[in-house]
Design a protein around this motif. Structure first.
Motif, PDB file in Angstrom:
ATOM      1  N   SER A 186       0.856  -1.174   0.116  1.00 27.65           N
ATOM      2  CA  SER A 186       0.099  -0.001   0.149  1.00 27.65           C
ATOM      3  C   SER A 186       0.847   1.291  -0.144  1.00 27.65           C
ATOM      4  O   SER A 186       1.988   1.417   0.282  1.00 27.65           O
ATOM      5  CB  SER A 186      -0.937  -0.095   1.145  1.00 27.65           C
ATOM      6  N   ASP A 196      -6.612  -9.208  -0.164  1.00 23.50           N
ATOM      7  CA  ASP A 196      -6.725  -8.037   0.307  1.00 23.50           C
ATOM      8  C   ASP A 196      -6.792  -7.216  -1.117  1.00 23.50           C
ATOM      9  O   ASP A 196      -7.677  -6.149  -1.219  1.00 23.50           O
ATOM     10  CB  ASP A 196      -5.771  -7.640   1.375  1.00 23.50           C
ATOM     11  N   TRP A 199     -10.225  -7.765  -3.188  1.00 21.21           N
ATOM     12  CA  TRP A 199     -11.407  -7.082  -2.803  1.00 21.21           C
ATOM     13  C   TRP A 199     -11.413  -5.597  -2.766  1.00 21.21           C
ATOM     14  O   TRP A 199     -12.369  -4.863  -2.923  1.00 21.21           O
ATOM     15  CB  TRP A 199     -11.710  -7.640  -1.329  1.00 21.21           C
ATOM     16  N   ARG A 200     -10.217  -4.738  -2.515  1.00 19.96           N
ATOM     17  CA  ARG A 200      -9.806  -3.625  -2.905  1.00 19.96           C
ATOM     18  C   ARG A 200     -10.237  -3.193  -4.223  1.00 19.96           C
ATOM     19  O   ARG A 200     -10.760  -2.078  -4.454  1.00 19.96           O
ATOM     20  CB  ARG A 200      -8.675  -3.200  -2.195  1.00 19.96           C
ATOM     21  N   ILE A 203     -13.899  -3.115  -4.981  1.00 19.80           N
ATOM     22  CA  ILE A 203     -14.362  -2.031  -4.531  1.00 19.80           C
ATOM     23  C   ILE A 203     -14.192  -0.739  -5.436  1.00 19.80           C
ATOM     24  O   ILE A 203     -15.138   0.334  -5.594  1.00 19.80           O
ATOM     25  CB  ILE A 203     -14.179  -1.709  -2.924  1.00 19.80           C
ATOM     26  N   ALA A 204     -12.811  -0.695  -5.830  1.00 23.47           N
ATOM     27  CA  ALA A 204     -12.573   0.427  -6.855  1.00 23.47           C
ATOM     28  C   ALA A 204     -13.294   0.372  -8.247  1.00 23.47           C
ATOM     29  O   ALA A 204     -14.025   1.270  -8.594  1.00 23.47           O
ATOM     30  CB  ALA A 204     -11.096   0.056  -7.029  1.00 23.47           C
ATOM     31  N   LEU A 270      -8.499   3.854  -1.107  1.00 16.10           N
ATOM     32  CA  LEU A 270      -8.136   2.479  -1.192  1.00 16.10           C
ATOM     33  C   LEU A 270      -6.693   1.954  -1.284  1.00 16.10           C
ATOM     34  O   LEU A 270      -6.511   0.782  -1.257  1.00 16.10           O
ATOM     35  CB  LEU A 270      -8.961   1.803  -2.512  1.00 16.10           C
ATOM     36  N   ASP A 273      -3.495   2.244   3.962  1.00 13.73           N
ATOM     37  CA  ASP A 273      -3.791   1.428   5.072  1.00 13.73           C
ATOM     38  C   ASP A 273      -3.790   1.831   6.598  1.00 13.73           C
ATOM     39  O   ASP A 273      -2.739   2.534   6.626  1.00 13.73           O
ATOM     40  CB  ASP A 273      -2.902   0.251   4.989  1.00 13.73           C
ATOM     41  N   LEU A 275      -7.909   1.517   5.612  1.00  7.54           N
ATOM     42  CA  LEU A 275      -8.835   2.190   4.647  1.00  7.54           C
ATOM     43  C   LEU A 275      -9.684   3.010   5.570  1.00  7.54           C
ATOM     44  O   LEU A 275     -10.204   2.999   6.695  1.00  7.54           O
ATOM     45  CB  LEU A 275      -9.686   1.008   4.087  1.00  7.54           C
TER      46      LEU A 275
END
Length: 307
Positions: A186, A196, A199-200, A203-204, A270, A273, A275
């Motif tokens: 990140s 991780d 799934w980010r 979402i994006a 996103l 870290d 979030l």
């Protein structure tokens, strides 16, 4: 879209009377619309370009730092950084983080090229077919104008989803090839797992799709009011440029919360870290407001215009 694709020729019943026309099935209309959209050469060319751009960006950044020390994501920001403890600028971090490349590419393309892709689809959906007379074929199906707008909006939504997914997927694959799984870092410097990161990215992509659909809704409203698809694209382009200029004027801070591009900065949350969803939620709400307004205007126009 032509009338034969949407309406079958009526046949006489045994008494020699024409039967009443049946409403065209929604599923068939959606399949026909999507097939028409993805058979357009310009649609395929633009989607191919969106897929290639993250690859070019990744290779360019990798070559820039080839033989030099890659920037440390845990380091504090230099000039133009994001802020204390948030790491160096996004495009600098791309050289050492395979995760930043897809999100950075998505943020960059959302400024212009992705919205223009959706505007092009919206212009073709109503204005383009109106100019060629193909839109009348929908009314021969018969198709209620509200259902017609729904089918066109779903087509624009699919284009937005496919475009955003291609950018994120291409960026992630390129980042993994260049940096490997060790590069899933990140902007705050923490190591992320593959799950991780995925799934980010989901979402994006979902957030970007809502944003693009907001642009598409406004474009559909314009498309329902004209027979010139290029006017739709130019209007969206002009609106994006003007909004970008207004966002740079500090004296207009009171106006910034009402401008759709204001939401783009929140996508960077996103990459950090932990979030923070406050900005993403506000941006999604702003996009939904534009979506409701745009679709309402499009519905009002398409139900009152002459056939």
């Amino acid at each position: 879209m032509t009338a034969p694709d949407l309406a079958a020729s009526p046949s006489l019943d045994p008494g020699g009377v024409l039967p009443a026309r049946r409403r065209a099935p929604l599923g068939r209309l959606l399949r026909s619309e999507l097939r028409w959209i993805f058979r357009r050469p310009r649609t395929l060319v633009v989607l191919a370009l969106l897929t290639v751009l993250p690859v070019i960006t990744g290779i360019a950044v990798d070559l820039t730092f080839d033989g030099a020390a890659a920037p440390d994501p845990t380091a504090g920001p230099g000039p133009g950084g994001s802020g204390p403890g948030e790491g160096p600028p996004i495009f600098v971090t791309m050289a050492s983080s395979a995760f930043v490349l897809p999100l950075g590419s998505l943020m960059t393309l959302l400024m212009l090229l992705l919205p223009l892709t959706v505007a092009m689809a919206s212009g073709d959906a109503l204005a383009g077919e109106q100019s060629t007379g193909a839109l009348r074929g929908w009314l021969l199906a018969p198709v209620a104008r509200g259902r017609l707008l729904l089918v066109k909006a779903v087509g624009v939504l699919v284009v937005a989803l496919v475009a955003a997914t291609l950018v994120a997927t291409s960026g992630l694959v390129t980042g993994l090839v260049l940096s490997g799984t060790d590069g899933l870092v990140s902007m705050s410097g923490t190591q992320l797992s593959v799950g991780d990161v995925l799934w980010r990215l989901v979402i994006a992509v979902a957030w970007a799709t809502v944003y693009l659909m907001a642009v598409g809704a406004v474009a559909l409203a314009i498309s329902a009011s004209t027979e010139h698809p290029m006017l739709v694209v130019v209007s969206v382009l002009g609106g994006l440029i003007v909004s970008g200029v207004l966002l740079q004027i500090s004296a207009l801070d009171w106006l910034h919360p009402y401008l759709l591009p204001t939401s783009l900065a929140s996508l960077a949350d996103l990459i950090r870290d932990p979030l923070a969803f406050d900005g993403l939620g506000e941006g999604a709400f702003r996009s939904l407001c534009y979506l409701v307004i745009g679709m309402s205007l499009a519905y009002a126009r398409i139900t009152t215009r002459d056939g």
